[in-house]
Design an enzyme around this catalytic site. Structure first.
Site, mmCIF file in Angstrom:
data_model
loop_
_atom_site.group_PDB
_atom_site.id
_atom_site.type_symbol
_atom_site.label_atom_id
_atom_site.label_comp_id
_atom_site.label_asym_id
_atom_site.label_seq_id
_atom_site.Cartn_x
_atom_site.Cartn_y
_atom_site.Cartn_z
ATOM 1 C CB CYS A 190 5.842 -7.081 9.773
ATOM 2 S SG CYS A 190 4.586 -6.151 8.912
ATOM 3 C CG PHE B 38 4.371 -4.337 -0.255
ATOM 4 C CD1 PHE B 38 3.041 -3.932 -0.220
ATOM 5 C CD2 PHE B 38 4.678 -5.598 -0.750
ATOM 6 C CE1 PHE B 38 2.031 -4.781 -0.664
ATOM 7 C CE2 PHE B 38 3.677 -6.449 -1.200
ATOM 8 C CZ PHE B 38 2.353 -6.050 -1.151
HETATM 9 N N1 SAH Z 1 9.753 -2.342 2.933
HETATM 10 C C1 SAH Z 1 9.519 -1.096 3.607
HETATM 11 C C2 SAH Z 1 8.378 -1.140 4.589
HETATM 12 C C3 SAH Z 1 7.060 -1.587 4.004
HETATM 13 S S1 SAH Z 1 5.664 -1.014 4.871
HETATM 14 C C4 SAH Z 1 10.804 -0.607 4.254
HETATM 15 O O1 SAH Z 1 11.812 -1.338 4.258
HETATM 16 O O2 SAH Z 1 10.819 0.489 4.786
HETATM 17 C C5 SAH Z 1 4.383 -1.476 3.824
HETATM 18 C C6 SAH Z 1 4.128 -0.542 2.645
HETATM 19 O O3 SAH Z 1 3.167 -1.177 1.804
HETATM 20 C C7 SAH Z 1 3.539 0.815 2.987
HETATM 21 O O4 SAH Z 1 4.390 1.832 2.531
HETATM 22 C C8 SAH Z 1 2.185 0.857 2.251
HETATM 23 O O5 SAH Z 1 1.923 2.127 1.647
HETATM 24 C C9 SAH Z 1 2.371 -0.182 1.180
HETATM 25 N N2 SAH Z 1 1.140 -0.835 0.697
HETATM 26 C C10 SAH Z 1 0.046 -1.205 1.408
HETATM 27 N N3 SAH Z 1 -0.842 -1.843 0.628
HETATM 28 C C11 SAH Z 1 -0.308 -1.888 -0.609
HETATM 29 C C12 SAH Z 1 -0.736 -2.442 -1.867
HETATM 30 N N4 SAH Z 1 -1.901 -3.071 -1.986
HETATM 31 N N5 SAH Z 1 0.074 -2.324 -2.929
HETATM 32 C C13 SAH Z 1 1.265 -1.684 -2.835
HETATM 33 N N6 SAH Z 1 1.720 -1.154 -1.679
HETATM 34 C C14 SAH Z 1 0.950 -1.246 -0.579
#
Ligand code: SAH
Length: 397
Positions: free
Chosen positions: A341, A232
Protein backbone atom coordinates in the site's frame (compact mmCIF):
# COMPACT_ATOMS: atom_id res chain seq x y z
CA UNK A 1 -17.28 38.26 -7.64
CA UNK A 2 -18.94 38.40 -4.26
CA UNK A 3 -15.83 37.38 -2.40
CA UNK A 4 -12.22 38.42 -2.32
CA UNK A 5 -9.41 35.92 -2.40
CA UNK A 6 -5.70 36.42 -2.16
CA UNK A 7 -3.85 35.68 -5.36
CA UNK A 8 -0.94 33.42 -6.19
CA UNK A 9 0.87 34.27 -9.40
CA UNK A 10 2.86 31.46 -11.03
CA UNK A 11 6.22 31.68 -12.71
CA UNK A 12 6.15 31.81 -16.47
CA UNK A 13 5.49 28.37 -17.98
CA UNK A 14 4.49 26.83 -14.66
CA UNK A 15 0.79 26.80 -15.56
CA UNK A 16 1.21 23.81 -17.87
CA UNK A 17 0.30 21.07 -15.38
CA UNK A 18 -2.88 22.97 -14.53
CA UNK A 19 -3.79 22.87 -18.21
CA UNK A 20 -3.76 19.09 -17.77
CA UNK A 21 -5.97 19.48 -14.65
CA UNK A 22 -3.30 18.23 -12.26
CA UNK A 23 -4.58 19.33 -8.84
CA UNK A 24 -1.27 20.22 -7.13
CA UNK A 25 0.89 23.31 -7.37
CA UNK A 26 4.40 22.92 -6.00
CA UNK A 27 5.96 25.76 -4.04
CA UNK A 28 8.71 26.22 -6.65
CA UNK A 29 6.11 27.18 -9.27
CA UNK A 30 5.03 30.29 -7.35
CA UNK A 31 6.40 33.68 -8.44
CA UNK A 32 4.70 35.92 -5.89
CA UNK A 33 1.48 36.48 -3.95
CA UNK A 34 -0.88 39.44 -3.91
CA UNK A 35 -3.66 40.68 -1.66
CA UNK A 36 -2.03 40.35 1.75
CA UNK A 37 -0.20 37.84 3.89
CA UNK A 38 -1.25 34.26 3.31
CA UNK A 39 -2.48 32.19 6.25
CA UNK A 40 -2.17 28.41 6.09
CA UNK A 41 -5.43 26.93 4.85
CA UNK A 42 -6.47 30.10 2.97
CA UNK A 43 -8.45 29.81 -0.22
CA UNK A 44 -6.40 31.36 -3.01
CA UNK A 45 -6.92 32.22 -6.63
CA UNK A 46 -4.11 30.97 -8.84
CA UNK A 47 -3.15 33.14 -11.81
CA UNK A 48 -0.73 32.62 -14.70
CA UNK A 49 2.18 35.03 -15.13
CA UNK A 50 0.06 37.01 -17.62
CA UNK A 51 -2.74 37.36 -15.03
CA UNK A 52 -5.01 34.71 -16.57
CA UNK A 53 -7.25 32.84 -14.06
CA UNK A 54 -6.25 29.19 -13.60
CA UNK A 55 -7.74 27.71 -10.46
CA UNK A 56 -8.91 28.11 -6.86
CA UNK A 57 -7.40 26.00 -4.12
CA UNK A 58 -6.20 25.70 -0.53
CA UNK A 59 -2.80 27.12 0.27
CA UNK A 60 -0.46 25.32 2.65
CA UNK A 61 3.17 25.57 3.73
CA UNK A 62 5.17 22.74 2.22
CA UNK A 63 6.22 21.31 -1.10
CA UNK A 64 2.61 20.96 -2.31
CA UNK A 65 1.68 24.62 -1.88
CA UNK A 66 -1.82 24.61 -3.38
CA UNK A 67 -4.36 21.82 -3.64
CA UNK A 68 -6.79 22.76 -6.38
CA UNK A 69 -10.52 22.59 -5.67
CA UNK A 70 -11.78 23.97 -8.97
CA UNK A 71 -10.55 25.16 -12.34
CA UNK A 72 -13.59 27.47 -12.61
CA UNK A 73 -14.10 30.82 -10.95
CA UNK A 74 -16.81 30.00 -8.42
CA UNK A 75 -17.49 30.57 -4.73
CA UNK A 76 -16.28 27.83 -2.38
CA UNK A 77 -19.19 27.64 0.03
CA UNK A 78 -21.57 25.06 1.43
CA UNK A 79 -23.36 24.72 -1.91
CA UNK A 80 -20.00 23.89 -3.53
CA UNK A 81 -19.23 21.16 -0.96
CA UNK A 82 -22.74 19.81 -1.27
CA UNK A 83 -22.41 19.45 -5.03
CA UNK A 84 -19.07 17.67 -4.76
CA UNK A 85 -20.33 15.29 -2.05
CA UNK A 86 -23.50 14.54 -4.01
CA UNK A 87 -21.37 13.69 -7.06
CA UNK A 88 -19.25 11.37 -4.89
CA UNK A 89 -22.37 9.63 -3.56
CA UNK A 90 -23.67 9.16 -7.12
CA UNK A 91 -20.45 7.31 -7.95
CA UNK A 92 -20.87 5.01 -4.91
CA UNK A 93 -24.43 4.27 -5.97
CA UNK A 94 -23.27 3.53 -9.50
CA UNK A 95 -20.64 1.03 -8.35
CA UNK A 96 -23.08 -0.62 -5.95
CA UNK A 97 -21.52 -0.05 -2.54
CA UNK A 98 -23.99 2.50 -1.13
CA UNK A 99 -27.61 2.06 -0.08
CA UNK A 100 -27.38 -1.67 0.37
CA UNK A 101 -28.83 -3.76 3.21
CA UNK A 102 -25.79 -6.00 3.49
CA UNK A 103 -23.10 -3.33 3.02
CA UNK A 104 -22.95 -0.05 4.87
CA UNK A 105 -19.17 0.39 4.91
CA UNK A 106 -17.78 2.41 2.03
CA UNK A 107 -15.51 5.33 1.21
CA UNK A 108 -17.59 8.32 0.18
CA UNK A 109 -14.72 10.72 -0.50
CA UNK A 110 -11.23 9.72 -1.62
CA UNK A 111 -9.31 13.00 -1.86
CA UNK A 112 -8.14 13.90 -5.35
CA UNK A 113 -10.07 10.90 -6.71
CA UNK A 114 -13.25 12.81 -5.88
CA UNK A 115 -11.89 16.26 -6.73
CA UNK A 116 -11.58 17.04 -3.02
CA UNK A 117 -7.83 17.00 -2.33
CA UNK A 118 -7.02 16.67 1.34
CA UNK A 119 -10.36 15.14 2.37
CA UNK A 120 -11.35 11.57 3.21
CA UNK A 121 -14.80 10.47 4.35
CA UNK A 122 -15.62 6.87 5.22
CA UNK A 123 -19.16 5.73 6.02
CA UNK A 124 -19.73 3.13 8.73
CA UNK A 125 -23.47 2.55 9.04
CA UNK A 126 -24.97 5.69 10.57
CA UNK A 127 -21.57 7.25 11.33
CA UNK A 128 -19.35 9.14 8.93
CA UNK A 129 -15.68 9.42 9.79
CA UNK A 130 -14.16 12.52 8.26
CA UNK A 131 -10.42 13.06 7.97
CA UNK A 132 -8.60 16.19 6.82
CA UNK A 133 -5.11 15.86 5.38
CA UNK A 134 -4.77 19.56 4.59
CA UNK A 135 -5.15 22.69 6.69
CA UNK A 136 -7.62 24.06 4.14
CA UNK A 137 -10.02 21.13 4.58
CA UNK A 138 -9.62 21.50 8.35
CA UNK A 139 -10.64 25.15 8.16
CA UNK A 140 -13.73 24.15 6.12
CA UNK A 141 -14.67 21.16 8.31
CA UNK A 142 -17.92 22.56 9.69
CA UNK A 143 -19.19 23.68 6.29
CA UNK A 144 -18.32 20.26 4.88
CA UNK A 145 -20.03 18.51 7.79
CA UNK A 146 -23.17 20.53 7.14
CA UNK A 147 -23.07 19.61 3.46
CA UNK A 148 -22.52 15.96 4.35
CA UNK A 149 -25.66 15.95 6.52
CA UNK A 150 -27.67 17.37 3.63
CA UNK A 151 -26.34 14.84 1.13
CA UNK A 152 -26.63 11.72 3.31
CA UNK A 153 -30.01 12.67 4.82
CA UNK A 154 -31.81 10.51 7.39
CA UNK A 155 -29.40 7.60 7.29
CA UNK A 156 -26.60 9.64 8.91
CA UNK A 157 -26.67 10.11 12.69
CA UNK A 158 -23.15 11.24 13.54
CA UNK A 159 -19.99 12.73 12.05
CA UNK A 160 -16.72 11.90 13.75
CA UNK A 161 -13.71 14.05 12.92
CA UNK A 162 -10.46 12.10 13.07
CA UNK A 163 -7.62 14.35 11.97
CA UNK A 164 -5.34 14.38 15.01
CA UNK A 165 -2.56 12.53 13.20
CA UNK A 166 -3.24 13.46 9.56
CA UNK A 167 -2.97 17.25 9.71
CA UNK A 168 0.51 18.72 9.23
CA UNK A 169 2.21 18.66 12.60
CA UNK A 170 3.96 21.96 11.99
CA UNK A 171 0.68 23.80 11.51
CA UNK A 172 0.16 23.35 15.29
CA UNK A 173 -3.61 23.20 15.06
CA UNK A 174 -3.88 21.16 18.25
CA UNK A 175 -6.93 19.45 16.79
CA UNK A 176 -8.40 16.65 18.89
CA UNK A 177 -10.52 13.83 17.55
CA UNK A 178 -14.22 14.04 18.35
CA UNK A 179 -17.77 14.24 17.06
CA UNK A 180 -18.55 17.28 14.91
CA UNK A 181 -22.20 16.39 14.96
CA UNK A 182 -24.33 13.83 16.79
CA UNK A 183 -22.88 10.92 18.69
CA UNK A 184 -22.89 7.19 18.13
CA UNK A 185 -22.01 4.27 20.33
CA UNK A 186 -23.03 1.59 17.88
CA UNK A 187 -19.67 0.59 16.45
CA UNK A 188 -20.84 -2.33 14.31
CA UNK A 189 -21.12 -1.93 10.52
CA UNK A 190 -21.47 -4.39 7.65
CA UNK A 191 -19.28 -5.24 4.67
CA UNK A 192 -20.72 -7.71 2.15
CA UNK A 193 -22.93 -9.23 4.85
CA UNK A 194 -20.16 -9.61 7.43
CA UNK A 195 -20.21 -7.53 10.61
CA UNK A 196 -17.23 -5.60 11.97
CA UNK A 197 -16.56 -3.51 15.05
CA UNK A 198 -15.14 -0.23 13.81
CA UNK A 199 -12.76 1.50 16.17
CA UNK A 200 -13.04 5.03 14.86
CA UNK A 201 -11.96 6.40 18.24
CA UNK A 202 -8.53 4.81 18.35
CA UNK A 203 -8.14 2.66 15.24
CA UNK A 204 -5.74 3.13 12.33
CA UNK A 205 -6.83 5.21 9.34
CA UNK A 206 -10.53 5.94 9.88
CA UNK A 207 -10.92 2.75 11.92
CA UNK A 208 -10.99 0.10 9.20
CA UNK A 209 -9.22 -0.73 5.93
CA UNK A 210 -12.12 -0.12 3.58
CA UNK A 211 -9.80 -0.50 0.59
CA UNK A 212 -9.48 -4.29 0.83
CA UNK A 213 -13.19 -5.08 0.37
CA UNK A 214 -12.95 -6.61 -3.12
CA UNK A 215 -9.70 -8.39 -2.36
CA UNK A 216 -11.26 -9.94 0.75
CA UNK A 217 -14.03 -11.36 -1.46
CA UNK A 218 -11.38 -12.98 -3.63
CA UNK A 219 -9.80 -14.58 -0.54
CA UNK A 220 -13.25 -15.95 0.33
CA UNK A 221 -13.42 -17.46 -3.16
CA UNK A 222 -10.14 -19.34 -2.70
CA UNK A 223 -10.48 -20.29 0.97
CA UNK A 224 -12.47 -23.53 0.82
CA UNK A 225 -10.68 -26.37 2.62
CA UNK A 226 -7.48 -24.34 2.97
CA UNK A 227 -5.26 -23.59 5.93
CA UNK A 228 -5.06 -19.82 5.94
CA UNK A 229 -2.46 -17.47 7.40
CA UNK A 230 -3.57 -13.83 7.54
CA UNK A 231 -0.37 -11.91 8.24
CA UNK A 232 -0.70 -8.23 9.31
CA UNK A 233 -4.36 -8.97 10.05
CA UNK A 234 -5.32 -5.74 11.90
CA UNK A 235 -9.13 -6.04 12.37
CA UNK A 236 -9.17 -9.44 10.69
CA UNK A 237 -11.11 -8.57 7.55
CA UNK A 238 -9.42 -11.25 5.45
CA UNK A 239 -9.79 -13.81 8.27
CA UNK A 240 -13.55 -13.45 8.56
CA UNK A 241 -14.03 -13.71 4.78
CA UNK A 242 -11.78 -16.81 4.68
CA UNK A 243 -13.95 -18.41 7.38
CA UNK A 244 -17.11 -17.70 5.43
CA UNK A 245 -15.39 -19.19 2.38
CA UNK A 246 -15.02 -22.51 4.19
CA UNK A 247 -11.37 -22.41 5.32
CA UNK A 248 -10.30 -25.41 7.39
CA UNK A 249 -8.24 -23.24 9.72
CA UNK A 250 -7.45 -19.51 9.94
CA UNK A 251 -4.52 -18.01 11.82
CA UNK A 252 -4.35 -14.23 12.18
CA UNK A 253 -1.09 -12.51 13.09
CA UNK A 254 -0.35 -8.90 14.02
CA UNK A 255 2.38 -7.39 16.17
CA UNK A 256 -0.19 -5.21 17.93
CA UNK A 257 -2.02 -6.80 20.87
CA UNK A 258 -4.89 -4.38 20.26
CA UNK A 259 -5.30 -5.72 16.70
CA UNK A 260 -5.43 -9.27 18.02
CA UNK A 261 -8.24 -8.25 20.39
CA UNK A 262 -10.09 -6.68 17.45
CA UNK A 263 -9.76 -9.71 15.20
CA UNK A 264 -10.95 -12.02 17.99
CA UNK A 265 -13.97 -9.78 18.58
CA UNK A 266 -14.81 -9.68 14.86
CA UNK A 267 -14.53 -13.45 14.47
CA UNK A 268 -16.77 -13.89 17.52
CA UNK A 269 -19.30 -11.44 16.06
CA UNK A 270 -19.69 -13.47 12.85
CA UNK A 271 -18.83 -17.02 13.90
CA UNK A 272 -19.41 -17.32 17.66
CA UNK A 273 -17.57 -20.22 19.23
CA UNK A 274 -15.93 -21.28 15.96
CA UNK A 275 -12.69 -23.06 16.82
CA UNK A 276 -11.17 -22.83 13.34
CA UNK A 277 -9.68 -19.43 14.18
CA UNK A 278 -6.74 -18.43 16.34
CA UNK A 279 -4.96 -15.06 16.61
CA UNK A 280 -1.33 -14.41 17.57
CA UNK A 281 0.32 -11.17 18.73
CA UNK A 282 3.70 -11.66 17.10
CA UNK A 283 6.17 -10.01 14.77
CA UNK A 284 5.69 -11.17 11.17
CA UNK A 285 9.27 -12.25 10.52
CA UNK A 286 9.53 -14.06 13.84
CA UNK A 287 6.26 -15.88 13.19
CA UNK A 288 7.28 -16.93 9.66
CA UNK A 289 10.65 -18.13 10.99
CA UNK A 290 9.15 -20.33 13.70
CA UNK A 291 5.97 -21.35 11.89
CA UNK A 292 4.50 -24.67 13.10
CA UNK A 293 1.51 -25.02 10.76
CA UNK A 294 1.69 -25.79 7.03
CA UNK A 295 -0.41 -23.13 5.29
CA UNK A 296 -1.70 -23.26 1.75
CA UNK A 297 -3.23 -19.79 1.60
CA UNK A 298 -1.15 -16.89 2.89
CA UNK A 299 -2.12 -13.21 2.93
CA UNK A 300 0.60 -10.58 3.34
CA UNK A 301 -0.81 -7.09 3.79
CA UNK A 302 1.96 -5.16 5.53
CA UNK A 303 1.88 -1.47 6.48
CA UNK A 304 3.41 0.94 3.95
CA UNK A 305 7.13 0.09 3.94
CA UNK A 306 7.93 3.30 2.05
CA UNK A 307 6.17 6.41 3.26
CA UNK A 308 8.49 8.59 1.14
CA UNK A 309 10.52 8.22 -2.05
CA UNK A 310 13.79 8.20 -0.02
CA UNK A 311 12.74 4.99 1.68
CA UNK A 312 12.10 3.20 -1.61
CA UNK A 313 15.22 1.06 -1.74
CA UNK A 314 14.79 -0.29 1.78
CA UNK A 315 11.09 -0.82 1.20
CA UNK A 316 11.73 -2.99 -1.86
CA UNK A 317 14.24 -5.05 0.09
CA UNK A 318 11.64 -5.43 2.84
CA UNK A 319 9.01 -6.69 0.38
CA UNK A 320 11.49 -9.15 -1.12
CA UNK A 321 12.54 -10.51 2.26
CA UNK A 322 8.98 -10.90 3.48
CA UNK A 323 7.69 -12.55 0.32
CA UNK A 324 10.71 -14.86 0.06
CA UNK A 325 9.89 -16.18 3.53
CA UNK A 326 6.27 -16.82 2.49
CA UNK A 327 7.36 -18.55 -0.74
CA UNK A 328 9.70 -20.80 1.26
CA UNK A 329 7.00 -21.76 3.74
CA UNK A 330 3.85 -22.14 1.62
CA UNK A 331 2.64 -25.64 0.70
CA UNK A 332 2.81 -26.87 -2.91
CA UNK A 333 -0.37 -25.77 -4.65
CA UNK A 334 -0.61 -22.87 -2.25
CA UNK A 335 -2.00 -19.44 -3.00
CA UNK A 336 -0.27 -16.26 -1.91
CA UNK A 337 -2.06 -12.91 -1.71
CA UNK A 338 0.61 -10.24 -1.43
CA UNK A 339 0.06 -6.48 -1.18
CA UNK A 340 1.81 -3.15 -1.04
CA UNK A 341 0.00 0.00 0.00
CA UNK A 342 3.09 2.24 -0.35
CA UNK A 343 2.28 5.01 -2.77
CA UNK A 344 6.01 5.51 -3.40
CA UNK A 345 6.34 1.94 -4.73
CA UNK A 346 4.83 1.48 -8.18
CA UNK A 347 3.25 -1.63 -9.66
CA UNK A 348 6.35 -2.67 -11.60
CA UNK A 349 8.72 -2.14 -8.68
CA UNK A 350 6.49 -4.21 -6.43
CA UNK A 351 6.21 -6.97 -9.01
CA UNK A 352 10.00 -7.04 -9.38
CA UNK A 353 10.41 -7.33 -5.59
CA UNK A 354 8.01 -10.28 -5.51
CA UNK A 355 9.63 -11.86 -8.59
CA UNK A 356 13.01 -11.65 -6.84
CA UNK A 357 11.51 -13.28 -3.77
CA UNK A 358 10.13 -16.19 -5.81
CA UNK A 359 13.55 -16.71 -7.38
CA UNK A 360 15.27 -16.67 -3.99
CA UNK A 361 12.87 -19.38 -2.77
CA UNK A 362 13.28 -21.25 -6.11
CA UNK A 363 9.53 -21.83 -6.51
CA UNK A 364 7.46 -22.06 -9.70
CA UNK A 365 5.00 -19.20 -9.47
CA UNK A 366 2.07 -18.14 -11.67
CA UNK A 367 0.31 -14.80 -11.45
CA UNK A 368 -3.44 -15.46 -11.17
CA UNK A 369 -4.72 -11.94 -10.45
CA UNK A 370 -3.35 -8.42 -10.28
CA UNK A 371 -5.21 -6.47 -7.64
CA UNK A 372 -5.67 -2.82 -6.86
CA UNK A 373 -7.73 -0.42 -4.80
CA UNK A 374 -11.53 -0.73 -5.15
CA UNK A 375 -13.83 1.56 -7.11
CA UNK A 376 -14.80 3.63 -4.06
CA UNK A 377 -11.11 4.69 -3.91
CA UNK A 378 -11.11 6.09 -7.45
CA UNK A 379 -8.10 7.55 -9.19
CA UNK A 380 -8.50 10.95 -10.78
CA UNK A 381 -7.22 10.38 -14.33
CA UNK A 382 -5.24 13.65 -14.14
CA UNK A 383 -3.62 12.58 -10.85
CA UNK A 384 -1.92 9.20 -11.31
CA UNK A 385 -0.26 9.63 -7.89
CA UNK A 386 -3.64 8.55 -6.46
CA UNK A 387 -2.90 4.92 -7.28
CA UNK A 388 -1.45 3.29 -4.17
CA UNK A 389 -2.76 -0.21 -3.46
CA UNK A 390 -1.23 -3.05 -5.46
CA UNK A 391 -1.60 -6.77 -5.01
CA UNK A 392 -0.75 -10.06 -6.66
CA UNK A 393 -2.47 -13.40 -6.26
CA UNK A 394 0.04 -16.14 -6.98
CA UNK A 395 -0.20 -19.87 -7.43
CA UNK A 396 2.86 -21.55 -5.97
CA UNK A 397 3.49 -24.98 -7.47
N1 SAH B 1 -4.87 -6.48 6.42
C1 SAH B 1 -5.44 -5.49 7.29
C2 SAH B 1 -4.70 -4.17 7.29
C3 SAH B 1 -3.23 -4.27 7.63
S1 SAH B 1 -2.55 -2.81 8.28
C4 SAH B 1 -6.91 -5.31 6.97
O1 SAH B 1 -7.41 -5.88 5.98
O2 SAH B 1 -7.59 -4.58 7.68
C5 SAH B 1 -0.99 -3.34 8.78
C6 SAH B 1 -0.94 -4.06 10.12
O3 SAH B 1 0.38 -4.58 10.27
C7 SAH B 1 -1.18 -3.20 11.35
O4 SAH B 1 -2.28 -3.70 12.07
C8 SAH B 1 0.11 -3.30 12.17
O5 SAH B 1 -0.13 -3.43 13.58
C9 SAH B 1 0.72 -4.57 11.65
N2 SAH B 1 2.19 -4.67 11.75
C10 SAH B 1 3.12 -3.69 11.56
N3 SAH B 1 4.36 -4.18 11.66
C11 SAH B 1 4.24 -5.50 11.91
C12 SAH B 1 5.18 -6.58 12.09
N4 SAH B 1 6.49 -6.37 12.04
N5 SAH B 1 4.70 -7.81 12.31
C13 SAH B 1 3.37 -8.05 12.38
N6 SAH B 1 2.44 -7.08 12.20
C14 SAH B 1 2.86 -5.82 11.97
Amino acid sequence: MNYELKNIILRKGKEESLGRFHPWIFSGAIHHTEGGKLEEGDLVEVLASDGRFLAIGHWQIGSIAVRVLTFKRQPINQAFWQKRLAAALDVRRAIGVAEREDNDIFRLVHGEGDNLPGLVIDIYGATAVMQAHSVGMHVCRNEIAQALKEVMGEQLKAIYYKSETTLPFKAQLGQENGFLWGESHDDVARENGLAFHIDWLKGQKTGFFVDQRDNRSLVEHYAKGRKVLNMFCYTGGFSVYAMRGGAELVHSVDSSAKAVELVDANVELNFPGDTRHEAFAEDAFKFLEQMQEKYDLIILDPPAFAKHKDALHNALRGYTKLNAKAFEMIQPGGILFTFSCSQAVNKDQFRTAVFTAAAIAKRKVRILHQLHQPADHPINIYHPEGEYLKGLVLYVE
